[in-house]
Design a protein around this motif. Structure first.
Motif, PDB file in Angstrom:
ATOM      1  N   PRO A 115       0.788  -1.239   0.000  1.00 47.73           N
ATOM      2  CA  PRO A 115       0.000   0.000   0.000  1.00 47.73           C
ATOM      3  C   PRO A 115       0.818   1.287   0.000  1.00 47.73           C
ATOM      4  O   PRO A 115       0.491   2.232  -0.722  1.00 47.73           O
ATOM      5  N   LYS A 116       1.899   1.326   0.760  1.00 51.09           N
ATOM      6  CA  LYS A 116       2.690   2.574   0.790  1.00 51.09           C
ATOM      7  C   LYS A 116       3.294   2.878  -0.573  1.00 51.09           C
ATOM      8  O   LYS A 116       3.539   4.045  -0.908  1.00 51.09           O
ATOM      9  N   ILE A 117       3.528   1.855  -1.380  1.00 52.71           N
ATOM     10  CA  ILE A 117       4.117   2.054  -2.708  1.00 52.71           C
ATOM     11  C   ILE A 117       3.053   2.459  -3.711  1.00 52.71           C
ATOM     12  O   ILE A 117       3.192   3.479  -4.393  1.00 52.71           O
ATOM     13  N   ASP A 144      -6.426   1.779  -5.284  1.00 54.58           N
ATOM     14  CA  ASP A 144      -6.657   0.765  -4.251  1.00 54.58           C
ATOM     15  C   ASP A 144      -5.859  -0.497  -4.560  1.00 54.58           C
ATOM     16  O   ASP A 144      -5.183  -0.582  -5.586  1.00 54.58           O
ATOM     17  N   GLN A 145      -5.960  -1.467  -3.666  1.00 56.78           N
ATOM     18  CA  GLN A 145      -5.197  -2.712  -3.801  1.00 56.78           C
ATOM     19  C   GLN A 145      -5.577  -3.467  -5.071  1.00 56.78           C
ATOM     20  O   GLN A 145      -4.713  -4.028  -5.748  1.00 56.78           O
ATOM     21  N   ALA A 146      -6.865  -3.454  -5.411  1.00 56.62           N
ATOM     22  CA  ALA A 146      -7.309  -4.148  -6.627  1.00 56.62           C
ATOM     23  C   ALA A 146      -6.646  -3.531  -7.861  1.00 56.62           C
ATOM     24  O   ALA A 146      -6.185  -4.258  -8.757  1.00 56.62           O
ATOM     25  N   ILE A 154      -4.036  -5.185 -10.627  1.00 57.79           N
ATOM     26  CA  ILE A 154      -4.282  -5.125 -12.070  1.00 57.79           C
ATOM     27  C   ILE A 154      -3.091  -4.504 -12.795  1.00 57.79           C
ATOM     28  O   ILE A 154      -2.708  -4.955 -13.875  1.00 57.79           O
ATOM     29  N   THR A 155      -2.502  -3.479 -12.207  1.00 58.97           N
ATOM     30  CA  THR A 155      -1.393  -2.783 -12.864  1.00 58.97           C
ATOM     31  C   THR A 155      -0.022  -3.387 -12.554  1.00 58.97           C
ATOM     32  O   THR A 155       0.991  -2.907 -13.063  1.00 58.97           O
TER      33      THR A 155
END
Length: 124
Positions: A31-33, A41-43, A47-48
């Motif tokens: 998350p910090k990155i 968001d995490q999703a 995806i990326t």
């Protein structure tokens, strides 16, 4: 003296691009990155992830080009490789700015060290 300054700025640019590689190719789903890169968001980070992984390696290869260029420069070779790698870093920063004004700060962070080195190396 100019050669030392050029080398220092080039080496710092290479180190920064190795750090970017680590963030994009190794730590992307933390998350910090992904928040640092403006991912929602995490999703979206998941995806990326393949794109970031690939992009991170581009940064690593540019850093390697700078390091090899510096070695060749001090071994008596030309400066073409170091200038090409530094110029590519600067060009990538300019492309980043074209994606929106919110990217001016990251582009400056990414592009200033290689730009300074690029300007100094011909005088080394």
């Amino acid at each position: 003296m100019v050669g030392i300054l050029a080398t220092v700025f080039a080496a710092l640019a290479a180190l920064l691009h190795v750090y970017i590689f680590v963030m994009e190719s190794v730590q992307w789903t933390q998350p910090k990155i992904w928040k640092r890169f403006g991912v929602a968001d995490q999703a979206a980070a998941e995806i990326t992830k393949p794109m970031a992984y690939n992009q991170g390696f581009y940064n690593l290869f540019l850093a390697i080009g700078v390091v090899i260029g510096i070695v060749l420069f001090y071994a008596g070779g030309g400066i073409a490789l170091v200038l090409f790698a530094l110029g590519s870093m600067v060009a990538a920063a300019l492309v980043l700015v074209t994606t929106g004004l919110k990217y001016v700060r990251p582009a400056l962070i990414q592009g200033m060290l290689p730009l300074i080195a690029f300007v100094l190396f011909p005088f080394a």
